[in-house]
Design a protein around this motif. Structure first.
Motif, PDB file in Angstrom:
ATOM      1  N   PRO A   1     -19.880  10.047 -12.465  1.00  0.00           N
ATOM      2  CA  PRO A   1     -18.515  10.208 -13.061  1.00  0.00           C
ATOM      3  C   PRO A   1     -17.374   9.290 -12.493  1.00  0.00           C
ATOM      4  N   SER A   2     -16.661   9.019 -13.299  1.00  0.00           N
ATOM      5  CA  SER A   2     -15.229   8.218 -12.816  1.00  0.00           C
ATOM      6  C   SER A   2     -13.962   8.971 -13.187  1.00  0.00           C
ATOM      7  N   GLN A   3     -13.110   9.454 -12.348  1.00  0.00           N
ATOM      8  CA  GLN A   3     -12.002  10.221 -12.673  1.00  0.00           C
ATOM      9  C   GLN A   3     -12.423  11.349 -13.467  1.00  0.00           C
ATOM     10  N   ASN A   4     -11.717  11.325 -14.748  1.00  0.00           N
ATOM     11  CA  ASN A   4     -12.104  12.394 -15.629  1.00  0.00           C
ATOM     12  C   ASN A   4     -12.786  12.388 -16.667  1.00  0.00           C
ATOM     13  N   ASN A   5     -13.737  11.128 -16.542  1.00  0.00           N
ATOM     14  CA  ASN A   5     -14.572  10.657 -17.439  1.00  0.00           C
ATOM     15  C   ASN A   5     -16.192  11.104 -17.051  1.00  0.00           C
ATOM     16  N   THR A   6     -17.015  11.651 -17.754  1.00  0.00           N
ATOM     17  CA  THR A   6     -18.200  12.098 -17.191  1.00  0.00           C
ATOM     18  C   THR A   6     -19.324  10.821 -17.308  1.00  0.00           C
ATOM     19  N   GLY A   7     -18.908   9.694 -17.849  1.00  0.00           N
ATOM     20  CA  GLY A   7     -19.748   8.448 -18.001  1.00  0.00           C
ATOM     21  C   GLY A   7     -19.138   7.315 -17.059  1.00  0.00           C
ATOM     22  N   ARG A   8     -19.990   6.286 -16.747  1.00  0.00           N
ATOM     23  CA  ARG A   8     -19.271   5.371 -15.987  1.00  0.00           C
ATOM     24  C   ARG A   8     -18.501   4.325 -16.796  1.00  0.00           C
ATOM     25  N   GLN A   9     -17.253   4.119 -16.158  1.00  0.00           N
ATOM     26  CA  GLN A   9     -16.270   3.160 -17.020  1.00  0.00           C
ATOM     27  C   GLN A   9     -15.913   2.120 -15.952  1.00  0.00           C
ATOM     28  N   PHE A  10     -15.122   1.268 -16.529  1.00  0.00           N
ATOM     29  CA  PHE A  10     -14.061   0.434 -15.679  1.00  0.00           C
ATOM     30  C   PHE A  10     -13.157  -0.195 -16.620  1.00  0.00           C
ATOM     31  N   ASP A  11     -12.151  -0.836 -15.923  1.00  0.00           N
ATOM     32  CA  ASP A  11     -11.070  -1.492 -16.890  1.00  0.00           C
ATOM     33  C   ASP A  11     -10.963  -2.934 -16.401  1.00  0.00           C
ATOM     34  N   LYS A  12     -11.811  -3.801 -16.853  1.00  0.00           N
ATOM     35  CA  LYS A  12     -11.674  -5.218 -16.264  1.00  0.00           C
ATOM     36  C   LYS A  12     -10.635  -5.734 -17.171  1.00  0.00           C
ATOM     37  N   GLN A  13      -9.602  -6.255 -16.162  1.00  0.00           N
ATOM     38  CA  GLN A  13      -8.345  -7.009 -16.547  1.00  0.00           C
ATOM     39  C   GLN A  13      -8.445  -8.415 -16.486  1.00  0.00           C
ATOM     40  N   HIS A  14      -9.123  -8.693 -15.488  1.00  0.00           N
ATOM     41  CA  HIS A  14      -9.032 -10.462 -15.233  1.00  0.00           C
ATOM     42  C   HIS A  14     -10.447 -10.753 -14.282  1.00  0.00           C
ATOM     43  N   ALA A  15     -10.807 -11.828 -14.626  1.00  0.00           N
ATOM     44  CA  ALA A  15     -11.928 -12.415 -13.831  1.00  0.00           C
ATOM     45  C   ALA A  15     -11.727 -13.728 -14.103  1.00  0.00           C
ATOM     46  N   ILE A  16     -12.705 -14.456 -13.004  1.00  0.00           N
ATOM     47  CA  ILE A  16     -12.722 -15.863 -12.579  1.00  0.00           C
ATOM     48  C   ILE A  16     -14.031 -16.181 -12.349  1.00  0.00           C
TER      49      ILE A  16
ATOM     50  N   ALA B   1     -22.882 -20.640 -11.028  1.00  0.00           N
ATOM     51  CA  ALA B   1     -21.614 -19.862 -11.282  1.00  0.00           C
ATOM     52  C   ALA B   1     -21.858 -18.310 -11.635  1.00  0.00           C
ATOM     53  N   VAL B   2     -20.936 -17.541 -11.228  1.00  0.00           N
ATOM     54  CA  VAL B   2     -20.842 -16.385 -11.451  1.00  0.00           C
ATOM     55  C   VAL B   2     -19.520 -15.672 -11.785  1.00  0.00           C
ATOM     56  N   SER B   3     -19.278 -14.776 -12.932  1.00  0.00           N
ATOM     57  CA  SER B   3     -18.170 -14.073 -12.928  1.00  0.00           C
ATOM     58  C   SER B   3     -17.635 -12.971 -12.038  1.00  0.00           C
ATOM     59  N   VAL B   4     -16.384 -13.025 -11.743  1.00  0.00           N
ATOM     60  CA  VAL B   4     -16.098 -12.144 -10.728  1.00  0.00           C
ATOM     61  C   VAL B   4     -14.975 -11.448 -11.261  1.00  0.00           C
ATOM     62  N   VAL B   5     -14.777 -10.347 -11.278  1.00  0.00           N
ATOM     63  CA  VAL B   5     -13.870  -9.424 -11.785  1.00  0.00           C
ATOM     64  C   VAL B   5     -12.859  -9.055 -10.614  1.00  0.00           C
ATOM     65  N   THR B   6     -11.454  -9.356 -10.987  1.00  0.00           N
ATOM     66  CA  THR B   6     -10.608  -9.409  -9.827  1.00  0.00           C
ATOM     67  C   THR B   6      -9.374  -8.443 -10.157  1.00  0.00           C
ATOM     68  N   GLY B   7      -9.311  -8.128 -11.475  1.00  0.00           N
ATOM     69  CA  GLY B   7      -8.187  -7.130 -11.916  1.00  0.00           C
ATOM     70  C   GLY B   7      -8.564  -5.671 -12.403  1.00  0.00           C
ATOM     71  N   TYR B   8      -8.128  -4.784 -12.127  1.00  0.00           N
ATOM     72  CA  TYR B   8      -7.987  -3.440 -11.992  1.00  0.00           C
ATOM     73  C   TYR B   8      -9.167  -2.597 -11.480  1.00  0.00           C
ATOM     74  N   SER B   9     -10.246  -2.654 -12.245  1.00  0.00           N
ATOM     75  CA  SER B   9     -11.555  -1.904 -11.887  1.00  0.00           C
ATOM     76  C   SER B   9     -12.617  -2.338 -12.244  1.00  0.00           C
ATOM     77  N   TYR B  10     -13.766  -2.092 -11.483  1.00  0.00           N
ATOM     78  CA  TYR B  10     -14.950  -2.593 -11.743  1.00  0.00           C
ATOM     79  C   TYR B  10     -16.070  -1.711 -11.202  1.00  0.00           C
ATOM     80  N   LEU B  11     -17.308  -1.657 -11.774  1.00  0.00           N
ATOM     81  CA  LEU B  11     -18.327  -1.006 -11.085  1.00  0.00           C
ATOM     82  C   LEU B  11     -18.991  -1.580  -9.943  1.00  0.00           C
ATOM     83  N   VAL B  12     -18.903  -0.853  -8.728  1.00  0.00           N
ATOM     84  CA  VAL B  12     -19.579  -1.618  -7.310  1.00  0.00           C
ATOM     85  C   VAL B  12     -20.669  -0.527  -7.010  1.00  0.00           C
ATOM     86  N   GLU B  13     -21.600  -1.111  -6.668  1.00  0.00           N
ATOM     87  CA  GLU B  13     -22.738  -0.393  -5.963  1.00  0.00           C
ATOM     88  C   GLU B  13     -22.294   0.025  -4.581  1.00  0.00           C
TER      89      GLU B  13
END
Length: 124
Positions: free
Chosen positions: A2-17, A60-72
């Motif tokens: 769970p993430s914060q108050n959400n029972t499922g996995r979530q993220f807030d991808k705002q920026h990526a390079i 090449a790989v997409s990298v999330v740089t802004g707000y949040s993302y799922l990390v192992e």
């Protein structure tokens, strides 16, 4: 987990390079500015973001740089804990002196995905 108050996995991808991998990279791992895994060396080895997919060296790989993302997770991580990258880019508990994110979810074991707020990499 769970993430914060959400029972499922979530993220807030705002920026990526797009980054060229300088080593084989796994998905959902912290990655350094130089395209490898982050270390405590800082500079080009500080964490820039989190990989969205796997990449072989030279790809090449997409990298999330802004707000949040799922990390192992590399082990148990408490909700709200500062996290840093282990040698393979997984999230492990960090400290005020060494961190690159904050856990927005909790992990009870290695290999679980947790939402991590991506922060500027801090070194002691």
């Amino acid at each position: 987990m769970p993430s914060q108050n959400n029972t499922g996995r979530q993220f807030d991808k705002q920026h990526a390079i797009t980054l060229v991998a300088t080593a084989a990279l796994a998905a959902n791992r912290f990655v350094a500015y130089d395209g490898g895994y982050p270390t405590t060396a800082g500079g080009a080895k500080a964490a820039q973001g989190v990989t969205e997919t796997t990449a072989a060296s030279g790809e090449a790989v997409s990298v999330v740089t802004g707000y949040s993302y799922l990390v192992e997770a590399g082990g148990a991580v408490a909700f709200g804990a500062l996290v840093k990258a282990d040698a393979t880019g997984r999230a492990v508990t960090g400290s005020l002196a060494e961190h690159c994110g904050r856990a927005l979810g909790a992990a009870t074991a290695e290999g679980q995905l947790i939402e991590v707020e991506i922060l500027k990499h801090v070194h002691a």
